[in-house]
Design a protein around this motif. Structure first.
Motif, PDB file in Angstrom:
ATOM      1  N   GLY A  61       0.747  -1.205  -0.024  1.00 42.90           N
ATOM      2  CA  GLY A  61      -0.169  -0.022   0.075  1.00 42.90           C
ATOM      3  C   GLY A  61       0.859   1.338   0.052  1.00 42.90           C
ATOM      4  O   GLY A  61       0.424   2.531  -0.740  1.00 42.90           O
ATOM      5  N   SER A  65       0.420   4.336  -3.074  1.00 45.12           N
ATOM      6  CA  SER A  65      -0.032   5.366  -2.697  1.00 45.12           C
ATOM      7  C   SER A  65       0.733   6.574  -3.000  1.00 45.12           C
ATOM      8  O   SER A  65       0.415   7.802  -2.717  1.00 45.12           O
ATOM      9  N   VAL A  86      -3.608  -4.355  -4.445  1.00 41.72           N
ATOM     10  CA  VAL A  86      -2.997  -3.533  -3.319  1.00 41.72           C
ATOM     11  C   VAL A  86      -3.337  -4.191  -1.807  1.00 41.72           C
ATOM     12  O   VAL A  86      -4.498  -4.512  -1.614  1.00 41.72           O
ATOM     13  N   ALA A  88      -2.551  -2.941   1.692  1.00 43.73           N
ATOM     14  CA  ALA A  88      -2.291  -1.894   2.525  1.00 43.73           C
ATOM     15  C   ALA A  88      -2.270  -2.317   4.006  1.00 43.73           C
ATOM     16  O   ALA A  88      -2.584  -3.388   4.689  1.00 43.73           O
ATOM     17  N   HIS A  95      -7.403   6.577   1.025  1.00 41.36           N
ATOM     18  CA  HIS A  95      -6.388   5.671   0.275  1.00 41.36           C
ATOM     19  C   HIS A  95      -6.853   4.842  -0.628  1.00 41.36           C
ATOM     20  O   HIS A  95      -6.587   4.780  -1.761  1.00 41.36           O
ATOM     21  N   LYS A  96      -7.766   3.937  -0.036  1.00 42.59           N
ATOM     22  CA  LYS A  96      -8.708   3.084  -0.854  1.00 42.59           C
ATOM     23  C   LYS A  96      -9.274   3.450  -2.307  1.00 42.59           C
ATOM     24  O   LYS A  96      -8.818   3.050  -3.399  1.00 42.59           O
ATOM     25  N   VAL A  99      -6.143   4.309  -4.906  1.00 40.74           N
ATOM     26  CA  VAL A  99      -5.670   3.472  -5.530  1.00 40.74           C
ATOM     27  C   VAL A  99      -6.615   2.692  -6.624  1.00 40.74           C
ATOM     28  O   VAL A  99      -6.192   2.389  -7.856  1.00 40.74           O
ATOM     29  N   PHE A 107      -8.292  -4.170  -3.402  1.00 40.83           N
ATOM     30  CA  PHE A 107      -7.690  -3.525  -2.297  1.00 40.83           C
ATOM     31  C   PHE A 107      -7.931  -4.090  -1.091  1.00 40.83           C
ATOM     32  O   PHE A 107      -9.226  -4.502  -0.973  1.00 40.83           O
TER      33      PHE A 107
END
Length: 133
Positions: A61, A65, A86, A88, A95-96, A99, A107
């Motif tokens: 992650g 990012s 991803v 994380a 953030h989610k 990406v 994710f």
């Protein structure tokens, strides 16, 4: 997109060497051909090297990012078909969203069992694959 022998090629882009080694070993045992990288730059170089033989990428992650490298965007410019997963360390909606907007396919948040990770990657690789009768 496999190595020509039906073995899926994946890149493991993880900054933590212990986590990376665990992922690498498990995917090898499950019949994948994993390639280990630790930085965004090395990841992009490996994407370029593998070309259309690349099936999936597991990205830490923090690497995903990083706005400086725009890793996912640059991967998508080079390879629009490889699945991007991803992984994380914590969940933050921003953030989610970022990406996934950049082009990631999946994710999830650590901790995640390695068996679940293998299952999720396997499912991603099956998406879009025609089912043979």
């Amino acid at each position: 997109m496999t190595d020509g022998k039906g073995v899926p090629n994946i890149i493991v882009a993880e900054q933590d060497l212990h986590v990376s080694n665990l992922i690498m070993g498990t995917f090898k045992m499950e019949g994948f051909l994993p390639h280990q990288v630790m930085t965004s730059e090395d990841c992009l170089a490996k994407v370029k090297e593998l070309g259309d033989k690349l099936d999936a990428i597991i990205i830490d992650g923090r690497l995903a990012s990083d706005r400086g490298t725009m890793l996912i965007v640059n991967i998508r410019k080079m390879n629009s078909k490889a699945k991007i997963f991803v992984l994380a360390e914590r969940f933050e909606e921003e953030h989610k969203t970022r990406v996934l907007d950049y082009g990631a396919d999946e994710f999830t948040v650590k901790p995640l069992s390695i068996a679940t990770l293998v299952s999720k990657i396997s499912m991603l690789l099956l998406q879009g694959t025609p089912i043979k009768a």
